[in-house]
Design an enzyme around this catalytic site. Sequence first.
Site, PDB file in Angstrom:
ATOM      1  N   ARG A 115     -80.099  37.028 -12.735  1.00 21.40           N
ATOM      2  CA  ARG A 115     -80.910  37.230 -13.932  1.00 21.40           C
ATOM      3  C   ARG A 115     -80.294  36.491 -15.124  1.00 21.40           C
ATOM      4  O   ARG A 115     -80.992  36.005 -16.008  1.00 21.40           O
ATOM      5  CB  ARG A 115     -81.024  38.733 -14.240  1.00 21.40           C
TER       6      ARG A 115
ATOM      7  N   CYS B  81     -75.059  39.314 -15.776  1.00 21.74           N
ATOM      8  CA  CYS B  81     -75.930  40.414 -15.358  1.00 21.74           C
ATOM      9  C   CYS B  81     -75.189  41.206 -14.306  1.00 21.74           C
ATOM     10  O   CYS B  81     -74.081  41.684 -14.538  1.00 21.74           O
ATOM     11  CB  CYS B  81     -77.283  39.913 -14.877  1.00 21.74           C
TER      12      CYS B  81
END
Lengths: 142, 294
Positions: B253, B248
């Site tokens: 994430r 990410c």
Amino acid sequence: MAGALPPRLNAIVEEFADVDRTERLDLLLEYANGLPDLPERMQGQELERVHECQTPLFVQAEVEDGDVVRLYFQAPDEAPTSKGFAGILHAGLDGATVDEVLGTPSEFASGMGLADVVSPLRMRSVGAILARIKRQLVDRAA
Amino acid sequence: MPLPADTDPKLQEYAHPERLVTTDWLAEHLGDPDLVVVESNEDVLLYRTGHIPGAHHVDWHLDLNDTVMRDYVSPEGFAALCSARGIRRDSTVVVYGDNFNWWAAYALWVFSLFGHPDVRLLDGGRAKWIAEGREMTTDAVTAAPSDYPVVERDDETIRAFKEDVLAHIGNGPLVDVRSPQEFSGELLHMPDYPQEGVQRGGHVPTARSVPWKRAANDDGSFKSADDLKAIYADEQGLREGDDVITYCRIGERSSHTWFVLTHLLGFDHVRNYDGSWVEWGNAVRVPIEKPETA
């Protein structure tokens, strides 16, 4: 550096510098809790977002009586760090003159010892919020 | 002694149901001496505003990362972190946090780098616990220091570096879990003081865009096993044996998606590229794909 800051902001910087790490976090939380809500007339208005903060934070700078800076922030309770930074800027700069705000060094917060407890990266958002405030004031004067 | 797994029916559909607990299970087991609950958030102050009773705080910046070099804590540092929170090598650790458990998943992934045997996520995280009106407290939490061993960090099995990603282009699936705007390179403008500033926008060539959020329900919990299979297997064509790399912007994430692929769908070879776009978008002479150049 201390001499260059508006007096109230200067006092806040010293307040942080004088306490230990744990108390610094408590103090930051106090400033988060002390940030006033957005006045009713500004609710629902589009404010400028500070994208450098990881969580949504909005700021608006206005000028009253020709020279007095008024600061308005919107920050969610779920983001107490950003809200605390906004609280510090509000307590330290709301009511200062335009020149005082424009003359506040972007790195003023480096003397607060907060980088140790919230990390240097997160501290950058203080400078980012201040930069937006200054730019809004400059734009308003133009 | 690790605690028994949560027998909630939803969890049994996942490949490794023992890696997840429901809020009901946690409420029932709070206070068990074999359980240590850890809160890990994006916002370093949030824990102080209230946390699950007995939960310890772990901050990704200050506790999990080395504060000088961009890397994770050393084996000694990790042992000290665990010891201070009363975590033994045989403790069951349940991690939860804000923002859809991004940082909780990241913390779980770092615990996994050190091979902590039993580390689980709270399905739905902090938001679901609060939404259900469960108890929160600002009481200080202390623990008698434990004797946590110094364990080597395994940087091979579930962690990918820039060189691994470079070698992966054209050879294995890369999953970009950022927003579509970040994937296309459209979103990067950061005036004034860029935070975690990246010089270039776009994505790693051949990466597929599967935003992390697709794996989550709005209440913060994970989607059902069938829904996840529909996305990652049916739509994306990923298979359990695939050598997958997720990334990410700074690796949080993608820890969420790493958890989904590894523990909910049972993929054996998923690595998280924690350098992610902040490294890739600044690195010299690595290839980047953008819609207009593709």
